[in-house]
Motif scaffolding. Sequence first.
Motif, PDB file in Angstrom:
ATOM      1  N   ASP A 181     -69.988  17.501 -46.164  1.00  0.00           N
ATOM      2  CA  ASP A 181     -69.516  17.610 -44.782  1.00  0.00           C
ATOM      3  C   ASP A 181     -68.871  18.952 -44.459  1.00  0.00           C
ATOM      4  O   ASP A 181     -68.073  19.061 -43.532  1.00  0.00           O
ATOM      5  CB  ASP A 181     -68.538  16.474 -44.433  1.00  0.00           C
ATOM      6  CG  ASP A 181     -68.349  16.341 -42.935  1.00  0.00           C
ATOM      7  OD1 ASP A 181     -69.290  16.670 -42.186  1.00  0.00           O
ATOM      8  OD2 ASP A 181     -67.246  15.961 -42.502  1.00  0.00           O
ATOM      9  N   LYS A 325     -71.524  13.790 -47.332  1.00  0.00           N
ATOM     10  CA  LYS A 325     -72.760  13.484 -48.040  1.00  0.00           C
ATOM     11  C   LYS A 325     -73.198  14.719 -48.817  1.00  0.00           C
ATOM     12  O   LYS A 325     -72.794  15.834 -48.503  1.00  0.00           O
ATOM     13  CB  LYS A 325     -73.858  13.091 -47.055  1.00  0.00           C
ATOM     14  CG  LYS A 325     -73.533  11.842 -46.240  1.00  0.00           C
ATOM     15  CD  LYS A 325     -74.642  11.557 -45.237  1.00  0.00           C
ATOM     16  CE  LYS A 325     -74.311  10.330 -44.393  1.00  0.00           C
ATOM     17  NZ  LYS A 325     -75.365  10.060 -43.377  1.00  0.00           N
ATOM     18  N   GLU A 328     -76.582  17.100 -45.507  1.00  0.00           N
ATOM     19  CA  GLU A 328     -76.577  16.572 -44.147  1.00  0.00           C
ATOM     20  C   GLU A 328     -76.893  17.707 -43.188  1.00  0.00           C
ATOM     21  O   GLU A 328     -76.469  18.849 -43.408  1.00  0.00           O
ATOM     22  CB  GLU A 328     -75.196  15.984 -43.835  1.00  0.00           C
ATOM     23  CG  GLU A 328     -75.109  15.234 -42.526  1.00  0.00           C
ATOM     24  CD  GLU A 328     -73.736  14.608 -42.324  1.00  0.00           C
ATOM     25  OE1 GLU A 328     -73.588  13.798 -41.385  1.00  0.00           O
ATOM     26  OE2 GLU A 328     -72.809  14.922 -43.099  1.00  0.00           O
ATOM     27  N   THR A 330     -76.490  18.676 -39.175  1.00  0.00           N
ATOM     28  CA  THR A 330     -75.835  18.257 -37.928  1.00  0.00           C
ATOM     29  C   THR A 330     -76.176  19.236 -36.812  1.00  0.00           C
ATOM     30  O   THR A 330     -76.176  20.449 -37.022  1.00  0.00           O
ATOM     31  CB  THR A 330     -74.303  18.197 -38.090  1.00  0.00           C
ATOM     32  OG1 THR A 330     -73.823  19.452 -38.587  1.00  0.00           O
ATOM     33  CG2 THR A 330     -73.908  17.101 -39.048  1.00  0.00           C
ATOM     34  N   GLY A 336     -70.230  16.000 -38.237  1.00  0.00           N
ATOM     35  CA  GLY A 336     -70.596  15.507 -39.560  1.00  0.00           C
ATOM     36  C   GLY A 336     -70.130  14.085 -39.784  1.00  0.00           C
ATOM     37  O   GLY A 336     -69.688  13.388 -38.882  1.00  0.00           O
ATOM     38  N   SER A 337     -70.181  13.662 -41.030  1.00  0.00           N
ATOM     39  CA  SER A 337     -69.984  12.255 -41.356  1.00  0.00           C
ATOM     40  C   SER A 337     -68.576  11.892 -41.752  1.00  0.00           C
ATOM     41  O   SER A 337     -68.261  10.735 -41.951  1.00  0.00           O
ATOM     42  CB  SER A 337     -70.932  11.863 -42.515  1.00  0.00           C
ATOM     43  OG  SER A 337     -70.654  12.664 -43.646  1.00  0.00           O
TER      44      SER A 337
END
Length: 338
Positions: A181, A325, A328, A330, A336-337
């Motif tokens: 992230d 993660k 990833e 974006t 992000g996550s």
Amino acid sequence: VGIAGRNALAQHMLNAIASLLSSPPPPPPQPVSKLPPFEQLYIFAALIAGLLLLLAAQRPPPKGTVARWLPAPGEKRVYETWVLWYSIVWMGAFGVIIALELYEEFTAATYFLVCGGLAAPLVLRELARGGADGRPLGERHGARAQLWIAIFGFIGNYWYTHYFYCVLRARYTVPAWRLNDVPICMYLATHFYFSSYHVFANLALRRVATGFAPGNLRTALFAYVVCALSYATAFMETLTISHFPYYDFEDRHMAYTLGSAFYGIYFLVSFPVYYALDEPGNTPLEGTGLRGVALSSLGAGMLVLLLLDLTRLAAAGAPLTIGGKLWEVTPKGLAGSA
């Protein structure tokens, strides 16, 4: 018609009276200032006052001692001079990108190429020089310094960034390829940022170490300069990127004050450890070869992690959540996550 006209006039008058008695509409919200709070003046005034007091208490160095900003002639001086000149290049490039808002057209690939392209010369220079005279990379200060910065910067992005997410509610919303992230372009940008920061710090620390008589007073000044430089470096980075809209904080006031102290923890550890790297008159902390440098940087990274977490628990109490993660992608505007 007369009655209808009178009714309409009465209704108009009632509406006018109601509008006078009703509260005015709320003013439009004021834009949030991205300038530092006024309290920063007090903080820096206190830092300068403390520095002046410690400088006034110093004694001159022994006769024959040369007070230096740069290292003595040799490989380390050549490397630090190169980094200083290259700092003008990358700072100028970033200045143009921010001033002209070129980042508005950037994609994840563009960020990667720009930051990677600016980091590459620092690394490639040392690799290109590696075989020039047959000496291994582990004996070259430039290669050792670059490895130290690369490891420390990677740890900072991979781990420490999540403390900013959780404690200061920071977020990156650039279109990005992410590792844990954190935009990968930030790993690359950190490399040239930190290469410059640590050479700048070396100049001041070397001037203290060579410009005054050894003893407790000089040691106190050295430690104070490390602390002041750490806070000032963190604050200046926050200030210079304040108009970049894709890195933001929930509370910018806290980002400037508490956030600068929080970020400064990185440099409380890294500035003195990096300064000692191949510095004459200092006890080597890094051992020999590249392996020793790697262990030194890893150790500094672990100490910073401990200090950050203790500060999180003591000052903020915010839970630490790492939701990244391995890989990833974006788009612009999403964080992000995590």
